[in-house]
Scaffold this motif. Structure first.
Motif, PDB file in Angstrom:
ATOM      1  N   VAL A   1       0.818  -1.198   0.062  1.00 12.53           N
ATOM      2  CA  VAL A   1       0.248  -0.092  -0.094  1.00 12.53           C
ATOM      3  C   VAL A   1       0.879   1.447   0.099  1.00 12.53           C
ATOM      4  O   VAL A   1       1.650   1.511   1.062  1.00 12.53           O
ATOM      5  CB  VAL A   1      -0.865   0.040   1.324  1.00 12.53           C
ATOM      6  CG1 VAL A   1      -1.899   1.288   1.133  1.00 12.53           C
ATOM      7  CG2 VAL A   1      -1.733  -1.307   1.322  1.00 12.53           C
ATOM      8  N   PRO A   2       0.865   2.024  -0.993  1.00 15.34           N
ATOM      9  CA  PRO A   2       1.486   3.277  -0.927  1.00 15.34           C
ATOM     10  C   PRO A   2       1.141   4.298  -0.040  1.00 15.34           C
ATOM     11  O   PRO A   2      -0.053   4.166   0.718  1.00 15.34           O
ATOM     12  CB  PRO A   2       1.276   3.971  -2.353  1.00 15.34           C
ATOM     13  CG  PRO A   2       0.625   2.849  -3.190  1.00 15.34           C
ATOM     14  CD  PRO A   2      -0.166   1.683  -2.303  1.00 15.34           C
TER      15      PRO A   2
ATOM     16  N   GLU B   1      -2.739   6.777   3.948  1.00 15.17           N
ATOM     17  CA  GLU B   1      -3.300   7.949   4.752  1.00 15.17           C
ATOM     18  C   GLU B   1      -4.592   8.128   4.170  1.00 15.17           C
ATOM     19  O   GLU B   1      -5.421   8.720   4.906  1.00 15.17           O
ATOM     20  CB  GLU B   1      -2.166   9.106   4.126  1.00 15.17           C
ATOM     21  CG  GLU B   1      -1.035   9.057   4.763  1.00 15.17           C
ATOM     22  CD  GLU B   1       0.208  10.230   4.186  1.00 15.17           C
ATOM     23  OE1 GLU B   1      -0.597  10.883   3.451  1.00 15.17           O
ATOM     24  OE2 GLU B   1       1.140  10.268   4.815  1.00 15.17           O
ATOM     25  N   ARG B   2      -5.093   8.270   2.872  1.00 14.66           N
ATOM     26  CA  ARG B   2      -6.532   8.313   2.611  1.00 14.66           C
ATOM     27  C   ARG B   2      -7.329   7.196   3.295  1.00 14.66           C
ATOM     28  O   ARG B   2      -8.443   7.360   3.627  1.00 14.66           O
ATOM     29  CB  ARG B   2      -6.796   8.299   1.121  1.00 14.66           C
ATOM     30  CG  ARG B   2      -6.149   9.515   0.504  1.00 14.66           C
ATOM     31  CD  ARG B   2      -6.667   9.817  -0.979  1.00 14.66           C
ATOM     32  NE  ARG B   2      -5.992   8.805  -1.743  1.00 14.66           N
ATOM     33  CZ  ARG B   2      -5.158   8.697  -2.447  1.00 14.66           C
ATOM     34  NH1 ARG B   2      -4.095   9.409  -1.955  1.00 14.66           N
ATOM     35  NH2 ARG B   2      -4.619   7.508  -3.133  1.00 14.66           N
ATOM     36  N   ALA B   3      -6.779   6.112   3.368  1.00 11.24           N
ATOM     37  CA  ALA B   3      -7.546   4.871   3.859  1.00 11.24           C
ATOM     38  C   ALA B   3      -7.861   5.276   5.597  1.00 11.24           C
ATOM     39  O   ALA B   3      -8.778   4.855   6.091  1.00 11.24           O
ATOM     40  CB  ALA B   3      -6.879   3.656   3.855  1.00 11.24           C
TER      41      ALA B   3
ATOM     42  N   VAL C   1     -11.297   6.355   0.510  1.00 12.54           N
ATOM     43  CA  VAL C   1     -10.467   5.323  -0.650  1.00 12.54           C
ATOM     44  C   VAL C   1     -11.548   4.891  -1.194  1.00 12.54           C
ATOM     45  O   VAL C   1     -12.974   4.260  -0.907  1.00 12.54           O
ATOM     46  CB  VAL C   1      -9.607   4.179  -0.100  1.00 12.54           C
ATOM     47  CG1 VAL C   1      -9.252   3.180  -1.301  1.00 12.54           C
ATOM     48  CG2 VAL C   1      -8.380   4.707   0.754  1.00 12.54           C
ATOM     49  N   ASP C   2     -11.752   5.212  -2.665  1.00 16.36           N
ATOM     50  CA  ASP C   2     -12.827   4.688  -3.443  1.00 16.36           C
ATOM     51  C   ASP C   2     -12.314   3.295  -4.068  1.00 16.36           C
ATOM     52  O   ASP C   2     -10.977   2.860  -3.843  1.00 16.36           O
ATOM     53  CB  ASP C   2     -13.204   5.451  -4.690  1.00 16.36           C
ATOM     54  CG  ASP C   2     -12.070   5.814  -5.606  1.00 16.36           C
ATOM     55  OD1 ASP C   2     -11.161   4.899  -5.773  1.00 16.36           O
ATOM     56  OD2 ASP C   2     -11.947   6.992  -6.203  1.00 16.36           O
ATOM     57  N   ASP C   3     -13.282   2.638  -4.411  1.00 12.74           N
ATOM     58  CA  ASP C   3     -13.015   1.138  -5.058  1.00 12.74           C
ATOM     59  C   ASP C   3     -12.058   1.146  -6.320  1.00 12.74           C
ATOM     60  O   ASP C   3     -11.286   0.194  -6.413  1.00 12.74           O
ATOM     61  CB  ASP C   3     -14.175   0.661  -5.736  1.00 12.74           C
ATOM     62  CG  ASP C   3     -14.610  -0.829  -5.130  1.00 12.74           C
ATOM     63  OD1 ASP C   3     -14.089  -1.129  -4.092  1.00 12.74           O
ATOM     64  OD2 ASP C   3     -15.362  -1.522  -5.802  1.00 12.74           O
TER      65      ASP C   3
END
Length: 131
Positions: free
Chosen positions: A5-6, A11-13, A18-20
């Motif tokens: 995972v970048p 961070e967005r997660a 996080v979108d699909d």
């Protein structure tokens, strides 16, 4: 660890944003062999008008690739992301036989047969026992 995972995606997660498409792209990049297998099964379904499913049944070339496939299909989130992305329902036997069913076929006789204990037993062979 299943996915690479970048930092920006993590961070967005953590912020719940996080979108699909981002998730599926992370799966594609992290599990390239599993992506190839699922893509091939989905493409076989698409290439056969009226088919209920397409499949990929070639054993993985190494334990690393087998591990990728198992991680992808054992995770509800990863499997669900793949199913939504390709518009299919995945079914799995023998550590490497992956079927991509049309959503219309789910619940039908062919699907029920594929996921049955009888079908699992019929698809056993001595060389697959260690998978």
């Amino acid at each position: 660890m299943s996915l690479d995972v970048p930092v920006a995606l993590l961070e967005r997660a953590e912020a719940g944003q996080v979108d699909d498409a981002e998730f599926v792209d992370c799966v594609r990049q992290s599990l390239p062999y599993a992506w190839t297998v699922v893509s091939a099964a989905a493409q076989r379904l698409a290439d056969e008008p009226g088919a209920e499913f397409g499949e990929h049944g070639t054993p993985p070339p190494s334990e690393a690739e087998r591990g990728e496939l198992l991680r992808a299909l054992a995770s509800d989130a990863i499997r669900g992301g793949l199913e939504r992305h390709f518009g299919i329902k995945l079914a799995f036997q023998n550590c490497h036989r992956v079927a991509a069913f049309s959503l219309a076929a789910v619940g039908g006789e062919t699907y029920q047969d594929f996921i049955s204990p009888v079908a699992q037993l019929r698809n056993q062979s001595p060389e697959l026992r260690d998978c």
